[in-house]
Design a protein around this motif. Sequence first.
Motif, mmCIF file in Angstrom:
data_model
loop_
_atom_site.group_PDB
_atom_site.id
_atom_site.type_symbol
_atom_site.label_atom_id
_atom_site.label_comp_id
_atom_site.label_asym_id
_atom_site.label_seq_id
_atom_site.Cartn_x
_atom_site.Cartn_y
_atom_site.Cartn_z
ATOM 1 N N TYR A 1 22.608 122.572 -28.282
ATOM 2 C CA TYR A 1 22.963 121.559 -28.400
ATOM 3 C C TYR A 1 22.595 120.272 -29.390
ATOM 4 O O TYR A 1 24.302 119.740 -29.653
ATOM 5 C CB TYR A 1 23.040 121.098 -26.877
ATOM 6 C CG TYR A 1 22.969 121.930 -25.605
ATOM 7 C CD1 TYR A 1 23.859 122.854 -25.588
ATOM 8 C CD2 TYR A 1 22.388 121.842 -24.230
ATOM 9 C CE1 TYR A 1 24.187 123.956 -24.371
ATOM 10 C CE2 TYR A 1 22.027 122.910 -23.464
ATOM 11 C CZ TYR A 1 23.170 123.781 -23.895
ATOM 12 O OH TYR A 1 23.205 124.817 -22.673
ATOM 13 N N ASP B 1 21.636 113.321 -21.208
ATOM 14 C CA ASP B 1 22.834 112.112 -20.621
ATOM 15 C C ASP B 1 22.683 111.877 -22.461
ATOM 16 O O ASP B 1 24.071 111.459 -22.641
ATOM 17 C CB ASP B 1 21.624 110.583 -20.552
ATOM 18 C CG ASP B 1 21.336 111.270 -19.143
ATOM 19 O OD1 ASP B 1 22.512 111.881 -18.550
ATOM 20 O OD2 ASP B 1 20.832 110.381 -18.312
ATOM 21 N N GLU B 2 22.043 111.679 -23.649
ATOM 22 C CA GLU B 2 22.494 111.456 -24.598
ATOM 23 C C GLU B 2 23.071 112.324 -25.563
ATOM 24 O O GLU B 2 24.684 112.570 -26.126
ATOM 25 C CB GLU B 2 21.215 111.567 -25.973
ATOM 26 C CG GLU B 2 21.679 111.545 -27.252
ATOM 27 C CD GLU B 2 20.406 111.682 -28.035
ATOM 28 O OE1 GLU B 2 20.609 111.582 -29.397
ATOM 29 O OE2 GLU B 2 18.617 112.060 -27.527
ATOM 30 N N THR C 1 25.976 114.349 -23.934
ATOM 31 C CA THR C 1 26.826 113.825 -22.858
ATOM 32 C C THR C 1 27.643 112.886 -23.244
ATOM 33 O O THR C 1 28.878 112.996 -23.520
ATOM 34 C CB THR C 1 26.808 113.443 -21.530
ATOM 35 O OG1 THR C 1 25.854 114.575 -21.113
ATOM 36 C CG2 THR C 1 28.389 113.184 -21.068
ATOM 37 N N LYS C 2 27.196 112.397 -23.952
ATOM 38 C CA LYS C 2 27.546 110.943 -25.060
ATOM 39 C C LYS C 2 28.095 111.225 -26.058
ATOM 40 O O LYS C 2 29.064 110.899 -26.597
ATOM 41 C CB LYS C 2 26.552 109.978 -24.663
ATOM 42 C CG LYS C 2 27.541 108.362 -26.203
ATOM 43 C CD LYS C 2 26.246 107.550 -25.653
ATOM 44 C CE LYS C 2 26.192 106.021 -26.741
ATOM 45 N NZ LYS C 2 25.372 104.979 -26.842
ATOM 46 N N ALA D 1 29.031 114.452 -27.100
ATOM 47 C CA ALA D 1 29.703 115.755 -26.557
ATOM 48 C C ALA D 1 31.613 113.946 -26.688
ATOM 49 O O ALA D 1 32.218 115.030 -26.818
ATOM 50 C CB ALA D 1 30.148 116.058 -25.756
ATOM 51 N N GLY D 2 31.088 113.390 -25.842
ATOM 52 C CA GLY D 2 32.201 112.509 -25.446
ATOM 53 C C GLY D 2 32.979 111.834 -27.049
ATOM 54 O O GLY D 2 34.124 111.377 -27.252
ATOM 55 N N GLU D 3 32.097 111.431 -28.021
ATOM 56 C CA GLU D 3 32.177 110.906 -28.776
ATOM 57 C C GLU D 3 32.144 112.017 -30.497
ATOM 58 O O GLU D 3 34.016 111.734 -30.945
ATOM 59 C CB GLU D 3 30.930 110.433 -29.867
ATOM 60 C CG GLU D 3 30.570 108.724 -29.472
ATOM 61 C CD GLU D 3 31.567 108.200 -29.579
ATOM 62 O OE1 GLU D 3 32.056 107.964 -30.575
ATOM 63 O OE2 GLU D 3 31.679 107.187 -28.405
ATOM 64 N N LYS D 4 32.356 113.499 -30.122
ATOM 65 C CA LYS D 4 32.133 114.128 -30.899
ATOM 66 C C LYS D 4 34.094 114.963 -30.092
ATOM 67 O O LYS D 4 35.182 114.905 -31.441
ATOM 68 C CB LYS D 4 31.851 115.554 -30.688
ATOM 69 C CG LYS D 4 32.230 116.666 -31.724
ATOM 70 C CD LYS D 4 30.870 116.521 -32.670
ATOM 71 C CE LYS D 4 31.024 117.770 -33.530
ATOM 72 N NZ LYS D 4 30.599 117.858 -34.976
ATOM 73 N N GLU D 5 34.695 114.198 -29.084
ATOM 74 C CA GLU D 5 35.752 114.463 -28.975
ATOM 75 C C GLU D 5 36.405 113.885 -28.714
ATOM 76 O O GLU D 5 37.419 114.481 -29.766
ATOM 77 C CB GLU D 5 35.511 115.422 -27.665
ATOM 78 C CG GLU D 5 36.997 115.441 -26.463
ATOM 79 C CD GLU D 5 36.875 115.456 -24.980
ATOM 80 O OE1 GLU D 5 38.088 115.705 -24.082
ATOM 81 O OE2 GLU D 5 36.076 115.462 -24.075
ATOM 82 N N LYS D 6 36.493 112.984 -29.418
ATOM 83 C CA LYS D 6 36.971 111.817 -29.084
ATOM 84 C C LYS D 6 36.870 111.637 -30.935
ATOM 85 O O LYS D 6 38.517 111.406 -31.678
ATOM 86 C CB LYS D 6 36.351 110.089 -29.771
ATOM 87 C CG LYS D 6 37.475 109.394 -29.487
ATOM 88 C CD LYS D 6 36.499 108.152 -28.791
ATOM 89 C CE LYS D 6 37.510 106.634 -29.202
ATOM 90 N NZ LYS D 6 36.679 105.626 -28.919
#
Length: 325
Positions: free
Chosen positions: A97, A155-156, A158-159, A161-166
């Motif tokens: 991860y 938690d980090e 997840t954050k 991953a959200g940035e990577k997806e964006k």
Amino acid sequence: MSKVKYYYDPDTLSYRKIEAKKTTRFRNISLFVLGSFMFGLLGLIFLLNTNLINTPKELSLQREVKNYELQFELLNKKMGQMEQVLANIEERDNNIYRLYFEANPIPEEQRRAGFGGVNRYNALEGFNNSEMIIATSKRLDIIQKQMVIQSKSLDEITKLAGEKEKLLASIPAIQPITNKELTRMASGYGWRSDPFTKARKMHWGMDFTAPKGTPVYASGDGKISRADNNSSGYGKHIRIEHGYGYMSLYGHLSQYNVKPGQKVKRGDLIGFVGSTGRSQAPHLHYEVWKDDQRTNPINFYYGSLTAEEFENMLKLANQENQSLD
């Protein structure tokens, strides 16, 4: 029954009965009583400190202690299983991860660190099983700390991953004109012959030949920063700020389908092919900027072309022909 004792009296030439004195009798009785008391006291102390004789309450307490020892043993086995599962999660966290999302692995000494400073277990000292209780408490505290560290790490992740997806959605990654509506790719990125001066000059984008009115699509998520004809040579053009240092430009349009400040998604219709500005024929001039520097758009078409289509485009883009603008 005590024995009667006699002594021989030479004066009378006869045996006489020995009469015990009262003080002697009292002394003997006192010694007997004291000896009996001491013997009984020593016997009581001995019995109280052995398991030869136990009261019902003591037997009940002993059973409770045995039960607690069994529970502690089961608890330690469960903690062992928890440690194995947690170690597996930590390994994946560090080696999969965090590696994938370019985050630094958490050091092993940080994950396994104990608790320093004040003795937090002094209240557990002084009992028969203090060593076992303290060891179990320490082990449980370390597991809890590991879980807190792992929870914060996830938690980090997840954050990230959200940035990577964006980020992946924002990169200009598709061809702005679909292949079925494309006549041909007229010119690629690099040195080309100018259609007006015939001089060799740098062509900073890619030219896609298509009939006037052909739909032009956003190549990535972003925000329309410009939709005007106030930039020399581009005619009616659109600029999309994608974030993360990316910007895409669509030139020589016939009309717009968006306005400045509007948010768009990859694949949204933003305008139509034209021949406005410094253009020789209807086509789309397409540029990609990264950190305020122009870059070759062909490096970003991973989202819409097959391997065969990309290889064919690469051959056409590398030909030093004449550009259309």
